[in-house]
Enzyme design. Structure first.
Site, mmCIF file in Angstrom:
data_model
loop_
_atom_site.group_PDB
_atom_site.id
_atom_site.type_symbol
_atom_site.label_atom_id
_atom_site.label_comp_id
_atom_site.label_asym_id
_atom_site.label_seq_id
_atom_site.Cartn_x
_atom_site.Cartn_y
_atom_site.Cartn_z
ATOM 1 N N CYS A 102 -0.931 -7.791 -9.721
ATOM 2 C CA CYS A 102 -0.399 -8.575 -10.879
ATOM 3 C C CYS A 102 -1.499 -8.659 -12.120
ATOM 4 O O CYS A 102 -1.968 -7.270 -12.479
ATOM 5 C CB CYS A 102 0.153 -10.061 -10.753
ATOM 6 N N HIS A 213 4.169 -9.282 -6.091
ATOM 7 C CA HIS A 213 3.433 -10.378 -5.400
ATOM 8 C C HIS A 213 3.546 -10.263 -3.910
ATOM 9 O O HIS A 213 4.327 -11.117 -3.462
ATOM 10 C CB HIS A 213 3.519 -11.651 -5.743
ATOM 11 N N GLU A 215 1.591 -11.441 -1.475
ATOM 12 C CA GLU A 215 1.097 -12.611 -1.088
ATOM 13 C C GLU A 215 2.009 -13.837 -1.223
ATOM 14 O O GLU A 215 2.035 -14.893 -0.344
ATOM 15 C CB GLU A 215 -0.323 -13.008 -1.680
#
Length: 254
Positions: A102, A213, A215
């Site tokens: 991002c 994302h 993660e």
């Protein structure tokens, strides 16, 4: 006897807000993760040689670094380039792995990692997007995406539309395709990115940036529809595979 673990440096700083989740994703994959503030590294004059010697991977997490002054990721990129003097291409050539998620991806673009013809700007809708999307890796170049199929991942950004300079656009895009740099695409197109691109890698395949994302999806229960498949409640989320690929790559290079 201690077992050697590859180390990842997770950069944090003013406005970065995904460093803890990013470090945890790397730890789940087998890395030893260290979170360090950008300003501390500047004060310590951390050189590229130090980075390459101590860390197998570098992560630039998501957030709104330095309030996205000038443009998204621009100040972060300037500090890396001019205050630290890091050449991430050289780091990759020496075996390092880099991921920018991002805001971190935006910074990689501002650094010119993927070529001066690539930029990133406001979503075509003009609105901040916060949802889950399907993305599909393409090609075999990117070390972070080996063997991974279509994934569900969350996105949350207002400036995620990848665009190319209009002059020589076709020629440049064709070159990127041949080099495997256009490595991951949206199934749909939530922000209007050209070619439905969700991310890019460099020509080595070791520097990877993406707007979704991974993660944020390292456990299955993070998915908004996980209860529909409650039997998978203890399963890893699909994003974890990206970090596991990096771990295998780092172990093979150690």
């Amino acid at each position: 006897m201690s077992v050697h673990k590859p180390k990842v440096l997770v950069v944090t700083g003013d406005g970065i807000n995904c460093e803890t989740e990013t470090a945890q994703a790397f730890r789940l994959a087998g890395f030893e993760a260290e979170i360090r503030h950008l300003n501390d590294m500047i004060v310590d004059r951390m050189q590229l040689d130090d980075l390459a010697l101590k860390f197998s991977a570098l992560a630039l997490p998501g957030g709104f670094s330095f309030g996205d002054d000038l443009s998204s990721g621009k100040v972060l990129a300037l500090k890396i380039q001019h205050k630290l003097g890091w050449d991430l291409h050289k780091y990759a050539e020496r075996g390092g792995l880099v991921i920018g998620v991002c805001n971190g991806f935006q910074a990689l673009i501002r650094l010119g990692i993927f070529g001066k013809e690539v930029s990133i700007t406001h979503n075509l809708s003009g609105k901040f997007v916060d949802t889950w999307v399907k993305v599909t890796p393409t090609g075999t170049k990117c070390a972070w995406l080996k063997g991974i199929g279509t994934m569900d991942l969350p996105i949350r950004h207002g400036e995620g539309r990848i665009v190319f300079a209009t002059s020589r656009r076709t020629e440049f895009l064709s070159k990127m395709d041949r080099q495997g740099m256009t490595c991951i695409q949206y199934y749909l197109n939530p922000n209007g990115s050209e070619e439905r691109l969700a991310g890019l890698c460099d020509t080595t395949g070791r520097i990877f940036g993406l707007m979704p994302h991974p993660e944020a999806f390292t456990r299955w229960t993070a998915h908004p529809e996980w209860t529909a498949q409650s039997g998978r409640a203890n399963s890893p989320g699909q994003g974890l595979a990206i970090f596991e690929n990096a771990f295998r790559e780092a172990k093979n290079g150690s």
